[in-house]
Design a protein around this motif. Structure first.
Motif, PDB file in Angstrom:
ATOM      1  N   VAL A   1      -1.807  -3.594 -10.240  1.00  0.00           N
ATOM      2  CA  VAL A   1      -1.433  -3.721 -11.649  1.00  0.00           C
ATOM      3  C   VAL A   1      -0.729  -2.450 -12.120  1.00  0.00           C
ATOM      4  CG1 VAL A   1      -2.302  -4.106 -13.985  1.00  0.00           C
ATOM      5  CG2 VAL A   1      -3.377  -5.259 -12.051  1.00  0.00           C
ATOM      6  N   HIS A   2      -1.343  -1.324 -11.722  1.00  0.00           N
ATOM      7  CA  HIS A   2      -0.757  -0.026 -12.071  1.00  0.00           C
ATOM      8  C   HIS A   2       0.658   0.110 -11.480  1.00  0.00           C
ATOM      9  CE1 HIS A   2      -1.448   4.617 -12.283  1.00  0.00           C
ATOM     10  NE2 HIS A   2      -0.685   4.149 -13.264  1.00  0.00           N
ATOM     11  N   LEU A   3       0.755  -0.346 -10.257  1.00  0.00           N
ATOM     12  CA  LEU A   3       2.054  -0.279  -9.567  1.00  0.00           C
ATOM     13  C   LEU A   3       3.135  -1.040 -10.343  1.00  0.00           C
ATOM     14  CD1 LEU A   3       3.740   0.409  -6.972  1.00  0.00           C
ATOM     15  CD2 LEU A   3       2.938  -1.757  -6.035  1.00  0.00           C
TER      16      LEU A   3
ATOM     17  N   ASN B   1       0.827  -1.204   0.000  1.00  0.00           N
ATOM     18  CA  ASN B   1       0.000   0.000   0.000  1.00  0.00           C
ATOM     19  C   ASN B   1       0.862   1.255   0.000  1.00  0.00           C
ATOM     20  OD1 ASN B   1      -2.445  -1.280  -0.141  1.00  0.00           O
ATOM     21  ND2 ASN B   1      -2.598  -1.518   2.104  1.00  0.00           N
ATOM     22  N   LYS B   2       1.936   1.212   0.799  1.00  0.00           N
ATOM     23  CA  LYS B   2       2.860   2.348   0.855  1.00  0.00           C
ATOM     24  C   LYS B   2       3.472   2.592  -0.533  1.00  0.00           C
ATOM     25  CE  LYS B   2       5.088   3.514   5.194  1.00  0.00           C
ATOM     26  NZ  LYS B   2       6.141   3.131   6.141  1.00  0.00           N
ATOM     27  N   LEU B   3       3.873   1.487  -1.150  1.00  0.00           N
ATOM     28  CA  LEU B   3       4.489   1.598  -2.482  1.00  0.00           C
ATOM     29  C   LEU B   3       3.519   2.202  -3.480  1.00  0.00           C
ATOM     30  CD1 LEU B   3       6.514  -1.732  -2.789  1.00  0.00           C
ATOM     31  CD2 LEU B   3       7.465   0.573  -2.705  1.00  0.00           C
ATOM     32  N   LYS B   4       2.226   1.803  -3.343  1.00  0.00           N
ATOM     33  CA  LYS B   4       1.215   2.355  -4.241  1.00  0.00           C
ATOM     34  C   LYS B   4       1.149   3.868  -4.069  1.00  0.00           C
ATOM     35  CE  LYS B   4      -1.981  -1.174  -3.569  1.00  0.00           C
ATOM     36  NZ  LYS B   4      -3.353  -1.713  -3.521  1.00  0.00           N
ATOM     37  N   ILE B   5       1.260   4.304  -2.798  1.00  0.00           N
ATOM     38  CA  ILE B   5       1.233   5.750  -2.557  1.00  0.00           C
ATOM     39  C   ILE B   5       2.485   6.398  -3.179  1.00  0.00           C
ATOM     40  CG2 ILE B   5       1.301   7.541  -0.773  1.00  0.00           C
ATOM     41  CD1 ILE B   5      -0.177   5.416   1.036  1.00  0.00           C
TER      42      ILE B   5
END
Lengths: 222, 583
Positions: free
Chosen positions: A210-212, A198-202
C-alpha cells in the motif's frame, strides 16, 4: 607470475613506479611505451616473434604532442590489441573514476582489472596484478568498489511501472501474472513478480504494498 | 522731288554695297580654324550662293550652319553665317530680324583680331537703324565702324554711308563736305581710267559723285549739273547699263522746273534704260518725273503707267517676300524637326542620367545596408562577447562559491590539525594526508562537474553518472525512462542544458531538503521532452521561493532552448519541478 608485460604510460614518473611494482613481482620481461601506436606495434611484433605478452597495463589518456598518432587513448589501444591478441590480460591504470566509463571498459573491452591512480595506487596495482594472474574477474581498486556495486541510482523500467499500475488497480499477484501472460510480458511467473515487488519496496523505501503504491502515486509513476 | 531722288540713290548705293560685300565674302572665312568638315563645306556653298545673289538658297544653308556649328570651335563660320543672314534679312527689308542676327555676333567680336567682322556688324547695324529711321543710332554705329582700324576703302564706304544719313537729315552741307572728301581723297590713289579690272571701283565712284551732285542740287549749287554730266559721261563710256538710268533720272529731276521738256527727255531715256535692266526704282522715278514734266495725253499716259507700275511693283515685292516667307517656313519645319530630334536626344540623355541617378541611389542604398550589416555584426559580436564574458564571470562566481561552501570546513580542519598535532607522528601524518586527499578529491569532483560534458553516444551514461553522484545510503534516486528515447537525435546544446539543469536542481535539493527518495522521469510527449523531478522531502512553502531564486540561472538556460521550467506547488506530499523543451 607473468613472464612478459607491456606498460603503456606517457608520464615517466608513473611508469617508473609501475615498472618497479612489476620488478618487485619478479616479472622478467618488462617493456615500456609512451605512445599507443608503439604499444600496438610491440604487441604485433611479439606475436610475430611468437613471444606474446601476457599482460598489458595501460593508462586511458595520453597527452598529444608533435607526433601524429592513430591511436589517441588507452580505450583505442585496448580495442586495437583485442583484434590481434584478444586473450591478453589487461589492466587499466588511470585517474578516471566515473563508474559508467569503467563499467564500459569491463563490459565492452573486456579488461581484467581497473586501478585508479591515487595515494595507495602502487599497493592497489600490485594487488590487481596478482588477482589478475589468479584469473579473477572484474577487479577494482578498493576506493572504487562502492561505485561499481552502487545501487543508489535505480532505473525503473516499464516492467516495474506495469506492475505498479496493476497493483494500484487492485490486482493480486496471480492476476498480475495472468495479465502479463496475456500481454506476453516476461518474466510473468508469480515468484519473479513477487521478487520484483519486494525489490521495488526496497527501492521506494516502502513498508508494504500500500505504501509502495502511495509513493508511486505521489511521484506520478502510476 | 528731293526725297525720291534720295531714295533712288540710296537703293543704288545699297546694291553696290551688297555687291562689294559679296566680293569681300569671296575669301572664305574658314581658313583660320575649322574642325567641322560639314560646317566648312556648307559655308563654301552658302557663300557661293550669296555671292551670286541667290539668297533663297544661301538662307537655309546659313541657318543650317548656325544650327550645326559650335560657336566656339567654328566661330569664324558661325559668325560668317550670322552676318550672311543679317545681310539677307536686310536685303529683304526685314530689319528687325537682321538686327536679331547681328546682335548674336556681338559677343564674338572680341575674339577676332581682324576688324572685318566688327566692321560688317557695325555697318549692318547702322544700315538697319538708317532704314528704320533711327538716324542717330545709325550714325553711332557708322562712327564706330569708322574708328575701326580697317582698310581705307572700308573707311570711305562708311563715310559715304554717313553722308547719306546727313542727306536724309537734310544736312546737305555736311553731306556735301563728306562726299567731296570721299570723291576726292578716297580715289586719290585709285586708277579711275576705264578698265575692266577697276570697273566696280569706277561705278562706286560714280554713285558717290552722284550723291555729291544731289547735295549740290539741294544746296542749289550750280556744280550739280557738272557732276551729273560727268557721271553720265563716265557711265556712258563704261556702258553701265545698271546705273545709267540713275544719271538720267538725276538730270531729269535737275531740269524738272527749269526745262520740263529736257526733263521729260531724260526721264524717257532713264525709263527706257531702267526698263532694260528692270531697275524698278529708277523706272518709278522716271515715270513720276515724266508725269510731272509732260502735259495732256502724255501726262495721262505716264500717270496711268506710273500707277500700274507702282501696283505691279508692290505685287512683285509682296511675291518676293512671300516666296522668302515660304523658305523661312520650310526651314522652320526643318528646325522643328531638328528640335524634335534634339528633344528626343535630350530625353534619351535624361533617361541615361536618370538611370545613372538610379544606380547611384542603389549604390548608396547598398553601401548603407552594407554599413548597417557591418555595424550589426560588430554590435552582435560585441554583445555576444559581453554575454559570454558575463556567463564566464557568473560561472566563476558560482564555482568559487561552491568551493567555499564545500571545502571551507575541510580546509579549516586540515589547517588546525596541522597546527595543533605533531605531524612527525605516523598516525597523525596519515590522517593529515587523508584529509588532504579528501580536499583534493572534492576539488577534483567540483572541477569535473564543471568540465566539458560528453554529448556523444556516452551522454546517457554521463548523465546517469552525474545523477548517481547525488545518491547515497540515505537517498535513493529512481530514474525512469532515461533510455525511452534516443538521445542522439537531440541537439548538443539541449543535451548540455538538460545535464546542467538537472545538476543544478539536484545540487539545490541536496542542500535544501532531507528527502530519502527522489525520482526523475524522462518522457517524450509528441514534440517535447518532459523531465520531471519529484522527491519526498519535507515540503516548506518558502522552499519554492528560494529555489526559484537559485534556479534563475537554470531558467535562463532552459529559455535559450525555448523550454519552460515549472514548479508544481499544488502537490501535497512531494516536491516537484519539471521542465519541458521542444525536440
Amino acid at each position: 607470475m607473468f613472464k612478459k608485460v607491456l606498460v603503456a604510460e606517457d608520464l615517466d614518473s608513473i611508469s617508473i613506479a609501475v615498472v618497479q611494482v612489476l620488478e618487485e613481482l619478479q616479472v622478467p620481461v618488462i617493456h615500456h611505451v609512451k605512445y599507443c601506436d608503439e604499444g600496438l606495434l610491440k604487441v604485433k611484433k611479439a606475436l610475430a616473434d611468437n613471444e606474446p605478452y601476457d599482460l598489458m597495463i595501460t593508462d586511458l589518456s595520453f597527452k598529444s604532442d608533435h607526433r601524429k598518432v592513430d591511436l589517441h587513448s588507452g580505450d583505442e589501444l585496448i580495442g586495437a590489441i583485442n583484434k590481434v591478441q584478444p586473450k591478453i590480460k589487461k589492466i587499466v591504470f588511470s585517474i578516471e573514476d566515473k563508474s559508467y566509463r569503467i563499467k564500459t571498459l569491463f563490459n565492452e573491452l573486456g579488461i581484467n582489472a581497473y586501478v585508479t591512480k591515487g595515494r595507495n595506487s602502487i599497493v592497489e596495482l600490485r594487488n590487481a596484478i596478482e588477482s589478475t594472474f589468479k584469473n579473477e574477474e572484474k577487479i577494482l581498486s578498493s576506493d572504487l568498489s562502492f561505485n561499481f556495486n552502487d545501487k543508489a541510482l535505480i532505473e525503473i523500467e516499464s516492467y516495474d511501472i506495469s506492475i505498479l499500475k496493476l497493483l494500484s488497480q487492485g490486482y493480486i499477484l496471480e492476476s498480475i501474472s495472468k495479465e502479463f501472460k496475456d500481454l506476453a510480458i516476461t518474466p510473468n511467473g508469480t515468484s519473479s513478480i513477487e521478487k520484483r515487488i519486494n525489490k521495488l519496496k526496497i527501492y521506494f523505501k516502502a513498508n508494504n504494498n500500500v505504501h509502495l503504491i502511495a509513493i508511486a502515486k505521489d511521484f506520478g509513476l502510476v | 522731288m528731293k526725297i525720291t531722288s534720295l531714295v533712288k540713290t540710296l537703293i543704288s548705293t545699297f546694291f553696290l554695297l551688297a555687291l562689294l560685300t559679296s566680293c569681300e565674302k569671296d575669301k572664305p572665312a574658314f581658313v583660320k580654324t575649322d574642325n567641322t568638315a560639314e560646317v566648312k563645306r556648307l559655308t563654301t556653298i552658302g557663300d557661293s550662293y550669296f555671292d551670286n545673289f541667290d539668297y533663297k538658297n544661301a538662307y537655309p544653308l546659313y541657318k543650317k550652319i548656325i544650327a550645326l556649328a559650335d560657336p566656339v570651335k567654328d566661330r569664324v563660320d558661325y559668325v560668317d553665317a550670322l552676318i550672311g543672314l543679317a545681310l539677307i534679312y536686310q536685303y529683304q527689308g526685314d530689319y528687325i530680324q537682321s538686327e536679331e542676327m547681328i546682335v548674336q555676333v556681338l559677343p564674338h567680336l572680341k575674339y577676332f583680331k581682324k576688324t572685318r567682322f566688327a566692321w560688317y556688324t557695325y555697318y549692318i547695324q547702322g544700315y538697319n537703324y538708317f532704314k528704320t529711321d533711327n538716324l542717330e543710332r545709325a550714325l553711332f554705329y557708322y562712327r564706330k565702324a569708322l574708328h575701326l582700324k580697317t582698310k581705307s576703302f572700308r573707311k570711305w564706304r562708311i563715310l559715304n554711308c554717313i553722308g547719306i544719313v546727313y542727306m536724309k537729315q537734310e544736312k546737305y552741307k555736311a553731306a556735301a563736305v563728306i562726299f567731296e572728301k570721299v570723291t576726292r581723297d578716297g580715289y586719290a590713289s585709285r586708277d579711275l581710267t576705264l578698265d575692266i579690272a577697276n570697273r566696280n571701283v569706277l561705278m562706286t565712284y560714280c554713285v558717290e559723285l552722284n550723291n555729291l551732285g544731289l547735295c549740290y542740287y539741294n544746296l542749289k549749287n550750280s556744280k550739280a549739273l557738272d557732276i551729273y554730266e560727268k557721271v553720265l559721261k563716265i557711265r556712258l563710256a563704261a556702258k553701265d547699263k545698271e546705273n545709267i538710268s540713275t544719271s538720267y533720272a538725276a538730270l531729269s529731276e535737275y531740269y524738272l522746273k527749269s526745262n520740263p521738256q529736257l526733263a521729260a527727255k531724260y526721264a524717257k531715256l532713264g525709263y527706257q534704260k531702267a526698263s532694260e535692266v528692270n531697275f524698278f526704282a529708277d523706272k518709278k522715278y522716271c515715270l513720276s518725273f515724266l508725269a510731272q514734266s509732260t502735259t495732256g495725253n502724255e501726262l495721262k499716259k505716264y500717270t496711268t503707267m506710273y500707277i500700274t507700275f507702282i501696283d505691279s511693283v508692290n505685287t512683285a515685292q509682296l511675291k518676293q517676300k512671300n516666296e522668302f516667307s515660304d523658305i523661312k517656313y520650310n526651314f522652320k519645319i526643318d528646325k522643328e524637326e531638328n528640335i524634335e530630334l534634339k528633344t528626343e536626344k535630350a530625353e534619351h540623355e535624361l533617361e541615361i542620367e536618370r538611370q545613372k541617378n538610379r544606380s547611384f541611389i542603389s549604390y548608396i542604398v547598398l553601401s548603407i545596408s552594407f554599413c548597417a550589416v557591418l555595424f550589426l555584426i560588430f554590435y552582435m559580436t560585441k554583445k555576444g562577447r559581453k554575454e559570454k564574458n558575463d556567463a564566464v564571470f557568473k560561472n566563476e562566481i558560482r564555482i568559487s562559491n561552491k568551493l567555499h561552501n564545500e571545502l571551507e570546513k575541510e580546509i579549516h580542519e586540515a589547517l588546525s590539525f596541522a597546527e595543533n598535532k605533531n605531524l612527525e607522528n605516523t598516525e597523525n601524518k596519515e590522517q593529515f594526508l587523508n584529509q588532504l586527499n579528501l580536499i583534493y578529491s572534492k576539488t577534483r569532483s567540483i572541477s569535473r562537474e564543471n568540465s566539458a560534458i560528453l554529448t556523444d553516444e556516452h551522454y546517457a551514461d554521463e548523465l546517469k553518472e552525474m545523477i548517481s553522484k547525488y545518491a547515497s545510503g540515505n537517498l535513493n534516486i529512481l530514474v525512469n525512462g532515461l533510455n525511452s528515447f534516443s538521445w542522439t537525435k537531440i541537439g548538443r546544446v539541449k543535451k548540455i542544458t538538460v545535464f546542467r539543469v538537472l545538476q543544478e536542481i539536484l545540487d539545490q535539493m541536496e542542500t535544501l531538503n532531507n528527502a530519502s527518495l527522489a525520482n526523475i522521469t524522462f518522457k517524450k510527449e509528441e514534440k517535447n521532452i518532459l523531465i520531471m523531478y519529484v522527491d519526498n522531502g519535507t515540503k516548506i512553502s518558502s522552499q519554492y521561493t528560494i529555489l526559484q531564486k537559485r534556479l534563475q540561472n537554470v531558467e535562463n538556460r532552459i529559455k535559450t532552448i525555448k523550454g519552460t521550467l515549472n514548479f508544481d506547488e499544488q502537490s501535497e506530499n512531494s516536491f516537484k519541478v519539471s521542465f519541458k523543451f521542444p525536440l
